[in-house]
Design a protein around this motif. Structure first.
Motif, short mmCIF file in Angstrom:
data_model
loop_
_atom_site.label_atom_id
_atom_site.label_comp_id
_atom_site.label_asym_id
_atom_site.label_seq_id
_atom_site.Cartn_x
_atom_site.Cartn_y
_atom_site.Cartn_z
N MET A 177 0.81 -1.21 0.00
CA MET A 177 0.00 0.00 0.00
C MET A 177 0.85 1.27 0.00
N ALA A 178 2.12 1.19 0.33
CA ALA A 178 2.96 2.38 0.48
C ALA A 178 3.01 3.25 -0.78
N PRO A 179 3.21 2.70 -1.99
CA PRO A 179 3.23 3.58 -3.16
C PRO A 179 1.91 4.32 -3.39
N LEU A 180 0.81 3.64 -3.16
CA LEU A 180 -0.49 4.27 -3.30
C LEU A 180 -0.69 5.38 -2.27
N GLN A 181 -0.25 5.13 -1.05
CA GLN A 181 -0.35 6.15 -0.01
C GLN A 181 0.48 7.37 -0.36
N ASP A 182 1.66 7.16 -0.90
CA ASP A 182 2.51 8.29 -1.30
C ASP A 182 1.82 9.13 -2.37
N LYS A 183 1.21 8.47 -3.34
CA LYS A 183 0.50 9.20 -4.39
C LYS A 183 -0.67 10.00 -3.81
N ILE A 184 -1.40 9.39 -2.89
CA ILE A 184 -2.53 10.08 -2.27
C ILE A 184 -2.05 11.30 -1.48
N PHE A 185 -0.96 11.14 -0.72
CA PHE A 185 -0.44 12.26 0.06
C PHE A 185 0.01 13.40 -0.85
N LYS A 186 0.67 13.09 -1.95
CA LYS A 186 1.11 14.13 -2.88
C LYS A 186 -0.10 14.84 -3.50
N TYR A 187 -1.10 14.07 -3.88
CA TYR A 187 -2.30 14.65 -4.48
C TYR A 187 -3.00 15.57 -3.48
N MET A 188 -3.13 15.11 -2.23
CA MET A 188 -3.80 15.92 -1.22
C MET A 188 -3.01 17.19 -0.92
N LYS A 189 -1.69 17.09 -0.88
CA LYS A 189 -0.87 18.28 -0.64
C LYS A 189 -1.05 19.28 -1.77
N ARG A 190 -1.06 18.79 -3.00
CA ARG A 190 -1.25 19.67 -4.15
C ARG A 190 -2.63 20.34 -4.10
N GLU A 191 -3.66 19.58 -3.75
CA GLU A 191 -5.00 20.14 -3.65
C GLU A 191 -5.09 21.19 -2.54
N LEU A 192 -4.48 20.92 -1.41
CA LEU A 192 -4.50 21.89 -0.31
C LEU A 192 -3.74 23.17 -0.68
N ASP A 193 -2.62 23.01 -1.36
CA ASP A 193 -1.87 24.18 -1.81
C ASP A 193 -2.69 25.00 -2.80
N ASP A 194 -3.39 24.33 -3.69
CA ASP A 194 -4.25 25.04 -4.65
C ASP A 194 -5.38 25.79 -3.94
N MET A 195 -5.94 25.16 -2.92
CA MET A 195 -7.00 25.83 -2.16
C MET A 195 -6.46 27.06 -1.44
N GLU A 196 -5.27 26.95 -0.88
CA GLU A 196 -4.68 28.11 -0.20
C GLU A 196 -4.39 29.23 -1.19
N ASP A 197 -3.91 28.89 -2.37
CA ASP A 197 -3.65 29.91 -3.39
C ASP A 197 -4.94 30.58 -3.83
N ALA A 198 -6.00 29.81 -3.97
CA ALA A 198 -7.27 30.37 -4.40
C ALA A 198 -7.87 31.30 -3.34
N ASP A 199 -7.62 31.04 -2.08
CA ASP A 199 -8.18 31.85 -1.00
C ASP A 199 -7.23 32.94 -0.52
N ARG A 200 -6.10 33.08 -1.14
CA ARG A 200 -5.12 34.05 -0.68
C ARG A 200 -5.66 35.48 -0.77
N TRP A 201 -6.49 35.76 -1.76
CA TRP A 201 -7.02 37.12 -1.93
C TRP A 201 -7.86 37.56 -0.74
N LYS A 202 -8.43 36.60 0.00
CA LYS A 202 -9.25 36.93 1.15
C LYS A 202 -8.42 37.50 2.30
N PHE A 203 -7.18 37.10 2.37
CA PHE A 203 -6.35 37.46 3.51
C PHE A 203 -5.31 38.53 3.21
N GLU A 204 -5.19 38.96 1.97
CA GLU A 204 -4.23 39.99 1.62
C GLU A 204 -4.80 41.37 1.91
#
Length: 100
Positions: free
Chosen positions: A59-86
């Motif tokens: 399961m380790a390779p699949l978990q690594d892929k999921i963690f990378k995907y989730m990190k990318r999604e969270l970073d995208d969400m933070e970038d999209a909401d950055r205008w609210k906090f500037e």
């Protein structure tokens, strides 16, 4: 010391698998029987632990892929909401020393 194969609580099926009907809390005949029973349980625990590790390694390779995907999604969400906090009054790029 009595051997397990000579004990009344020992059995062997047609496939050669050994079965022990002894219970360490009820019907152990000799102290050595308890030590053998503990070794059997320890071996069973090690076998289950090794199978759990093998499953985790699969399961380790699949978990690594999921963690990378989730990190990318969270970073995208933070970038999209950055205008609210500037601060709208703050310039986006501060001028450098040679800007004037």
């Amino acid at each position: 010391m009595i051997q397990c194969k000579d004990c009344e609580y020992f059995g062997q099926d047609e496939h050669g698998r050994r079965t022990f009907k002894c219970d360490p809390f009820l019907n152990i005949k000799e102290p050595e029987c308890l030590m053998k029973w503990q070794l059997l349980r320890l071996d069973l625990l090690v076998t289950h632990y090794q199978s759990m590790l093998m499953g985790q390694q699969k399961m380790a390779p699949l978990q690594d892929k999921i963690f990378k995907y989730m990190k990318r999604e969270l970073d995208d969400m933070e970038d999209a909401d950055r205008w609210k906090f500037e601060d709208p009054d703050e310039p986006l790029d501060p001028p450098g020393p040679d800007a004037f």
